[in-house]
Design an enzyme around this catalytic site. Sequence first.
Site, PDB file in Angstrom:
ATOM      1  N   PRO A 233       0.827  -1.201   0.000  1.00  0.00           N
ATOM      2  CA  PRO A 233       0.000   0.000   0.000  1.00  0.00           C
ATOM      3  C   PRO A 233       0.867   1.259   0.000  1.00  0.00           C
ATOM      4  CG  PRO A 233      -0.427  -1.372   1.956  1.00  0.00           C
ATOM      5  CD  PRO A 233       0.679  -2.013   1.196  1.00  0.00           C
TER       6      PRO A 233
ATOM      7  N   GLY B 249       7.303   1.272   2.714  1.00  0.00           N
ATOM      8  CA  GLY B 249       8.405   1.307   1.745  1.00  0.00           C
ATOM      9  C   GLY B 249       7.983   1.152   0.297  1.00  0.00           C
ATOM     10  N   SER B 250       6.734   1.493  -0.012  1.00  0.00           N
ATOM     11  CA  SER B 250       6.234   1.303  -1.374  1.00  0.00           C
ATOM     12  C   SER B 250       7.080   2.048  -2.419  1.00  0.00           C
ATOM     13  CB  SER B 250       4.777   1.768  -1.413  1.00  0.00           C
ATOM     14  OG  SER B 250       4.413   2.150  -2.677  1.00  0.00           O
TER      15      SER B 250
ATOM     16  N   ASP C  83      15.300   2.871   3.717  1.00  0.00           N
ATOM     17  CA  ASP C  83      14.306   2.174   2.887  1.00  0.00           C
ATOM     18  C   ASP C  83      14.957   1.477   1.698  1.00  0.00           C
ATOM     19  OD1 ASP C  83      12.452   3.200   4.594  1.00  0.00           O
ATOM     20  OD2 ASP C  83      11.107   3.972   3.041  1.00  0.00           O
TER      21      ASP C  83
HETATM   22  O1  PMV Z   1       7.494   6.220   5.697  1.00  0.00           O
HETATM   23  P1  PMV Z   1       8.652   5.421   5.248  1.00  0.00           P
HETATM   24  O2  PMV Z   1       8.383   3.958   5.140  1.00  0.00           O
HETATM   25  O3  PMV Z   1       9.268   5.959   3.984  1.00  0.00           O
HETATM   26  O4  PMV Z   1       9.804   5.551   6.369  1.00  0.00           O
HETATM   27  C1  PMV Z   1      10.364   6.792   6.680  1.00  0.00           C
HETATM   28  C2  PMV Z   1      11.408   6.665   7.753  1.00  0.00           C
HETATM   29  C3  PMV Z   1      11.964   7.997   8.250  1.00  0.00           C
HETATM   30  O5  PMV Z   1      12.955   7.693   9.235  1.00  0.00           O
HETATM   31  C4  PMV Z   1      10.886   8.836   8.890  1.00  0.00           C
HETATM   32  C5  PMV Z   1      12.608   8.809   7.134  1.00  0.00           C
HETATM   33  C6  PMV Z   1      13.886   8.198   6.585  1.00  0.00           C
HETATM   34  O6  PMV Z   1      14.244   8.567   5.465  1.00  0.00           O
HETATM   35  O7  PMV Z   1      14.541   7.392   7.272  1.00  0.00           O
END
Ligand code: PMV
Length: 313
Positions: free
Chosen positions: A101, A107-108, A152
Amino acid sequence: MPAFSASSPGKIILFGEHAVVYGEPALAVPVQTLQARVIVQAVISGTSGEIWIEAPEIDLYAFLDDLSGDHPLRAAVAAVAGEENLDRIPACRVQITSTIPPSSGLGSSAAVSAAVIRAFSAFLGKRLSDREISDLTFEVEKIYHGTPSGIDNSVVVFQKPVYFQKGSPLQFLAIGSPFEILIADSGIAGDTGKAVAAVRDKWLADQEDCGRIFTGIGRLTRKAKDLITSGNPLGLGPLMVQNQAYLRELGVSSPELDRLADRALQAGALGAKLSGGGLGGHLIALPGENVEGVRQALLDGGAKSVLLTTVQG
Ligand code: PMV
């Protein structure tokens, strides 16, 4: 006509989101039941440079040329092409599907970019290492999130549990004893870019207080790493609860995520916290013995769906 395909999994961050942007470590693991998949196939009758993109989940059917210059899919293809002029690339069709999703902390965007880069490089006959694919995916992630930490792209490209700290070599995490995590959809779209920007504003306004929070999250992440590698995952519960408290202090939780965390804990979960950027998206819970009870409590608390994943090496 040969087709070149690639897929990348979704991911959850077990500990350390946001603090990781400020140099603290974070722990993330792939979720193999969620996948982005890309197929690239030559179109023999087409003209060089005609790259047709089909992404039904986002209702995108267009030639790459017609996408805006800063569109992430365009950036992903351009990243692989490198110096090569896009006009000289053989005509092809790029099919993108994903069960991850979007806007949900799973991590989409990184998974789609990584799969596009992997499949497209195979189509062009370029052999890229995982390291190179991860680095290119990181560049595309900047379009989505401005200042991504790099966690990610690392986890979705290498497809292994990682202990990630900016500026240090990536460490793969040995899982001492596999454990289960429930992943609950809060039903509210997350917004990583907005959350990261809000944390930046908060940090600029009070670096001392935010520094305390980031250091605290970093301490939890290091403890979690030791518990995971030594085969004591049930000890993660209280650390997750504390991590969630810090994330709430940072302002990146939401009433829905807080309610889901409370319901999970009341039903006997050992720990629960948001995962990813927050402001919506997904909550993760360590269910302990009562997997079905915690799953039901999350659904009763408003989760749109709940997925069970096993964290393993
Ligand atoms: O929302 P996601 O799955 O892209 O995770 C972001 C994680 C953060 O620490 C908030 C930002 C990052 O780039 O690490």
